[in-house]
Design an enzyme around this catalytic site. Structure first.
Site, PDB file in Angstrom:
ATOM      1  N   LYS A  45     -37.770  16.827   8.970  1.00  0.00           N
ATOM      2  CA  LYS A  45     -38.588  15.689   9.385  1.00  0.00           C
ATOM      3  C   LYS A  45     -37.815  14.827  10.380  1.00  0.00           C
ATOM      4  O   LYS A  45     -36.590  14.794  10.365  1.00  0.00           O
ATOM      5  CB  LYS A  45     -38.974  14.854   8.170  1.00  0.00           C
ATOM      6  CG  LYS A  45     -39.944  15.563   7.242  1.00  0.00           C
ATOM      7  CD  LYS A  45     -40.188  14.741   6.005  1.00  0.00           C
ATOM      8  CE  LYS A  45     -41.280  15.336   5.141  1.00  0.00           C
ATOM      9  NZ  LYS A  45     -40.989  16.656   4.637  1.00  0.00           N
ATOM     10  N   HIS A  72     -40.530  11.036   5.507  1.00  0.00           N
ATOM     11  CA  HIS A  72     -40.181  10.370   6.761  1.00  0.00           C
ATOM     12  C   HIS A  72     -39.629   8.973   6.485  1.00  0.00           C
ATOM     13  O   HIS A  72     -38.712   8.510   7.155  1.00  0.00           O
ATOM     14  CB  HIS A  72     -41.401  10.287   7.685  1.00  0.00           C
ATOM     15  CG  HIS A  72     -41.842  11.612   8.196  1.00  0.00           C
ATOM     16  ND1 HIS A  72     -42.782  12.380   7.544  1.00  0.00           N
ATOM     17  CD2 HIS A  72     -41.474  12.313   9.286  1.00  0.00           C
ATOM     18  CE1 HIS A  72     -42.970  13.500   8.210  1.00  0.00           C
ATOM     19  NE2 HIS A  72     -42.191  13.490   9.284  1.00  0.00           N
ATOM     20  N   SER A 114     -46.336  12.532  10.593  1.00  0.00           N
ATOM     21  CA  SER A 114     -45.921  11.929   9.327  1.00  0.00           C
ATOM     22  C   SER A 114     -47.163  11.432   8.603  1.00  0.00           C
ATOM     23  O   SER A 114     -47.990  10.743   9.197  1.00  0.00           O
ATOM     24  CB  SER A 114     -44.986  10.750   9.613  1.00  0.00           C
ATOM     25  OG  SER A 114     -44.892   9.903   8.486  1.00  0.00           O
ATOM     26  N   MET A 115     -47.267  11.768   7.323  1.00  0.00           N
ATOM     27  CA  MET A 115     -48.400  11.272   6.529  1.00  0.00           C
ATOM     28  C   MET A 115     -48.347   9.744   6.427  1.00  0.00           C
ATOM     29  O   MET A 115     -49.373   9.092   6.447  1.00  0.00           O
ATOM     30  CB  MET A 115     -48.366  11.877   5.116  1.00  0.00           C
ATOM     31  CG  MET A 115     -48.609  13.369   5.097  1.00  0.00           C
ATOM     32  SD  MET A 115     -50.292  13.828   5.470  1.00  0.00           S
ATOM     33  CE  MET A 115     -51.118  13.361   3.977  1.00  0.00           C
ATOM     34  N   GLY A 116     -47.162   9.177   6.333  1.00  0.00           N
ATOM     35  CA  GLY A 116     -47.025   7.736   6.149  1.00  0.00           C
ATOM     36  C   GLY A 116     -47.036   6.925   7.431  1.00  0.00           C
ATOM     37  O   GLY A 116     -47.560   5.818   7.469  1.00  0.00           O
TER      38      GLY A 116
END
Length: 145
Positions: A45, A72, A114-116
């Site tokens: 990542k 992340h 990144s999911m966040g």
């Protein structure tokens, strides 16, 4: 009235001097931050971080990618914490993705999101990486996770 004008003028000169000094200090502090730091090999990542000076409007965008990070946010939290601890700097995450770094083939591929934090601007990240790795083939794509 004349003394007041002189005092205001002197204050303005001093304030202007210190503003210029702080701007130089901020630029020097930002210039010392490596723009790219990646693990030497593997798939991992990464995040694109904007580091702001708290003294003026200057900033630098940096790329950080590490295999040790499960999320992340792990990378962002550690890097931002280290940079902000010294004072005078604020960080903001501009997004993330993944990096495939093949040291033997001298190739780096930037992709995903990144999911966040959402997707980083991979074109910005790859330009910075190309500067750090001039003899590598550096590519990017928005596809993948």
């Amino acid at each position: 009235m004349q003394r007041f004008s002189v005092a205001v003028l002197n204050f303005a000169v001093v304030l202007g001097f210190f503003s210029a000094v702080f701007a130089i200090m901020s630029a020097e502090r930002l210039a010392k931050i490596p723009e790219v730091d990646l693990d030497p090999n593997g798939v991992f990542k990464y995040v694109l971080i904007r580091v702001h000076s708290t003294d003026d409007d200057s900033y630098v965008d940096i790329v950080r990618g590490y295999a040790w990070a499960e999320y992340h946010a792990d990378i962002y939290d550690r890097v931002a914490g280290e940079l902000e601890r010294g004072g005078g700097l604020d960080c903001e995450c501009l997004g993330g993705g993944r990096i495939k770094h093949d040291r033997d083939a001298k190739k780096i591929h930037v992709y995903g999101y990144s999911m966040g934090f959402g997707r980083a601007n991979h074109s910005v990240s790859t330009e910075k990486i190309k500067t750090q790795y001039p003899d590598y083939e550096v590519t990017w794509a928005d596809e993948g996770y």
